[in-house]
Design a protein around this motif. Structure first.
Motif, PDB file in Angstrom:
ATOM      1  N   GLU A 138       0.806  -1.175   0.115  1.00 42.19           N
ATOM      2  CA  GLU A 138      -0.172   0.506  -0.365  1.00 42.19           C
ATOM      3  C   GLU A 138       0.601   1.153  -0.614  1.00 42.19           C
ATOM      4  O   GLU A 138       0.645   2.668  -0.973  1.00 42.19           O
ATOM      5  CB  GLU A 138      -0.857  -0.160   1.293  1.00 42.19           C
ATOM      6  N   ILE A 139       1.873   0.865   0.813  1.00 42.06           N
ATOM      7  CA  ILE A 139       2.593   2.356   0.979  1.00 42.06           C
ATOM      8  C   ILE A 139       3.648   2.487  -0.800  1.00 42.06           C
ATOM      9  O   ILE A 139       3.071   3.664  -0.950  1.00 42.06           O
ATOM     10  CB  ILE A 139       4.104   2.182   2.123  1.00 42.06           C
ATOM     11  N   ALA A 140       4.316   1.490  -0.980  1.00 35.62           N
ATOM     12  CA  ALA A 140       4.980   1.362  -2.673  1.00 35.62           C
ATOM     13  C   ALA A 140       3.646   2.452  -3.332  1.00 35.62           C
ATOM     14  O   ALA A 140       4.182   3.037  -4.309  1.00 35.62           O
ATOM     15  CB  ALA A 140       4.810   0.057  -3.357  1.00 35.62           C
ATOM     16  N   GLU A 141       2.591   1.644  -3.607  1.00 40.04           N
ATOM     17  CA  GLU A 141       1.482   2.338  -4.594  1.00 40.04           C
ATOM     18  C   GLU A 141       1.446   4.085  -3.957  1.00 40.04           C
ATOM     19  O   GLU A 141       1.290   4.274  -5.804  1.00 40.04           O
ATOM     20  CB  GLU A 141       0.046   1.104  -4.340  1.00 40.04           C
ATOM     21  N   GLN A 142       1.495   3.965  -3.054  1.00 43.15           N
ATOM     22  CA  GLN A 142       1.248   5.567  -2.523  1.00 43.15           C
ATOM     23  C   GLN A 142       2.193   6.116  -3.247  1.00 43.15           C
ATOM     24  O   GLN A 142       2.244   7.169  -3.598  1.00 43.15           O
ATOM     25  CB  GLN A 142       1.353   5.631  -1.430  1.00 43.15           C
ATOM     26  N   PHE A 143       3.404   5.857  -3.217  1.00 45.97           N
ATOM     27  CA  PHE A 143       4.957   6.681  -3.036  1.00 45.97           C
ATOM     28  C   PHE A 143       5.423   6.750  -4.480  1.00 45.97           C
ATOM     29  O   PHE A 143       5.790   7.183  -4.974  1.00 45.97           O
ATOM     30  CB  PHE A 143       6.287   6.535  -2.243  1.00 45.97           C
ATOM     31  N   LYS A 144       4.901   5.589  -5.382  1.00 43.30           N
ATOM     32  CA  LYS A 144       4.841   5.102  -6.909  1.00 43.30           C
ATOM     33  C   LYS A 144       6.702   4.439  -6.445  1.00 43.30           C
ATOM     34  O   LYS A 144       7.125   4.517  -7.381  1.00 43.30           O
ATOM     35  CB  LYS A 144       5.136   5.692  -7.376  1.00 43.30           C
ATOM     36  N   SER A 162       8.782   0.942  -5.203  1.00 38.36           N
ATOM     37  CA  SER A 162       8.783  -0.943  -5.029  1.00 38.36           C
ATOM     38  C   SER A 162       8.333  -1.230  -3.876  1.00 38.36           C
ATOM     39  O   SER A 162       8.873  -0.275  -2.975  1.00 38.36           O
ATOM     40  CB  SER A 162      10.375  -1.319  -5.497  1.00 38.36           C
ATOM     41  N   ARG A 163       7.334  -2.596  -3.495  1.00 36.93           N
ATOM     42  CA  ARG A 163       7.980  -2.982  -2.895  1.00 36.93           C
ATOM     43  C   ARG A 163       9.050  -3.370  -1.107  1.00 36.93           C
ATOM     44  O   ARG A 163       9.554  -2.582  -0.541  1.00 36.93           O
ATOM     45  CB  ARG A 163       7.171  -4.333  -1.996  1.00 36.93           C
ATOM     46  N   GLN A 164      10.301  -3.223  -2.271  1.00 35.75           N
ATOM     47  CA  GLN A 164      11.764  -3.888  -1.982  1.00 35.75           C
ATOM     48  C   GLN A 164      12.094  -2.255  -1.206  1.00 35.75           C
ATOM     49  O   GLN A 164      12.736  -2.352  -0.442  1.00 35.75           O
ATOM     50  CB  GLN A 164      12.521  -3.896  -2.959  1.00 35.75           C
ATOM     51  N   ALA A 165      12.014  -1.096  -1.591  1.00 32.08           N
ATOM     52  CA  ALA A 165      12.137   0.288  -1.742  1.00 32.08           C
ATOM     53  C   ALA A 165      12.007   0.576  -0.275  1.00 32.08           C
ATOM     54  O   ALA A 165      12.451   1.541   1.077  1.00 32.08           O
ATOM     55  CB  ALA A 165      11.980   1.548  -2.711  1.00 32.08           C
ATOM     56  N   VAL A 166      10.100   0.292  -0.697  1.00 32.08           N
ATOM     57  CA  VAL A 166       9.706   0.479   0.979  1.00 32.08           C
ATOM     58  C   VAL A 166      10.921   0.193   2.036  1.00 32.08           C
ATOM     59  O   VAL A 166      10.803   0.292   3.447  1.00 32.08           O
ATOM     60  CB  VAL A 166       7.907   0.537   0.758  1.00 32.08           C
ATOM     61  N   TYR A 167      10.266  -0.670   1.894  1.00 29.67           N
ATOM     62  CA  TYR A 167      10.763  -2.275   3.281  1.00 29.67           C
ATOM     63  C   TYR A 167      12.096  -1.613   3.274  1.00 29.67           C
ATOM     64  O   TYR A 167      12.302  -1.706   4.545  1.00 29.67           O
ATOM     65  CB  TYR A 167      10.823  -3.733   2.717  1.00 29.67           C
ATOM     66  N   GLU A 168      13.085  -1.424   2.609  1.00 33.38           N
ATOM     67  CA  GLU A 168      14.936  -0.131   2.591  1.00 33.38           C
ATOM     68  C   GLU A 168      14.854   0.809   3.236  1.00 33.38           C
ATOM     69  O   GLU A 168      15.408   1.265   4.051  1.00 33.38           O
ATOM     70  CB  GLU A 168      15.163   0.067   1.378  1.00 33.38           C
ATOM     71  N   HIS A 169      13.097   1.857   2.877  1.00 36.74           N
ATOM     72  CA  HIS A 169      13.328   2.817   3.727  1.00 36.74           C
ATOM     73  C   HIS A 169      12.563   2.352   4.723  1.00 36.74           C
ATOM     74  O   HIS A 169      13.295   3.489   5.990  1.00 36.74           O
ATOM     75  CB  HIS A 169      12.053   3.867   3.339  1.00 36.74           C
TER      76      HIS A 169
END
Length: 116
Positions: free
Chosen positions: A44-50, A52-59
């Motif tokens: 859901e966060i990945a979609e909001q920020f456009k 990847s899920r991996q990038a969100v995980y790393e953040h």
């Protein structure tokens, strides 16, 4: 990780976030709020920020590391928890004191707690 450990970790991150939020980047703040406060999934966060899920995980992981680093140096949460423990112990002792002394001391304790 057990459900209790997950909840314990989430509570710790939320407390650290309360103390150190201004020290994080705007993006770290936004991602952590969504993930830990609002219980959004990585997807859901990945979609909001456009991103990847991996990038969100790393953040999320990087922000968690930053919070822990700040705490290891500044100890704001540790000191806060220590003060709460001492206040609780003092309150227990006061319950065993004569009425007038207990009332006056309880008033001081309320004032100390509300200083934060």
């Amino acid at each position: 990780m057990t459900e209790d450990r997950i909840l314990e970790k989430t509570n710790r991150i939320n407390l650290l976030f309360d103390f150190y939020e201004p020290m994080l980047t705007d993006k770290q703040q936004a991602v952590l709020k969504l993930y830990f406060h609002d219980d959004y999934s990585l997807g859901e966060i990945a979609e909001q920020f456009k991103i990847s899920r991996q990038a969100v995980y790393e953040h999320v992981k990087r922000a968690e590391q930053m919070l822990e680093e700040y705490e290891s140096k500044l100890l704001l949460l540790t000191r806060h928890e220590r003060r709460l423990k001492l206040l609780s112990e003092a309150e227990e002792l006061l319950l065993q004191s004569p009425g007038d002394l207990a009332d006056r001391a309880a008033d001081y304790m309320r004032r100390i707690v509300h200083m934060e």
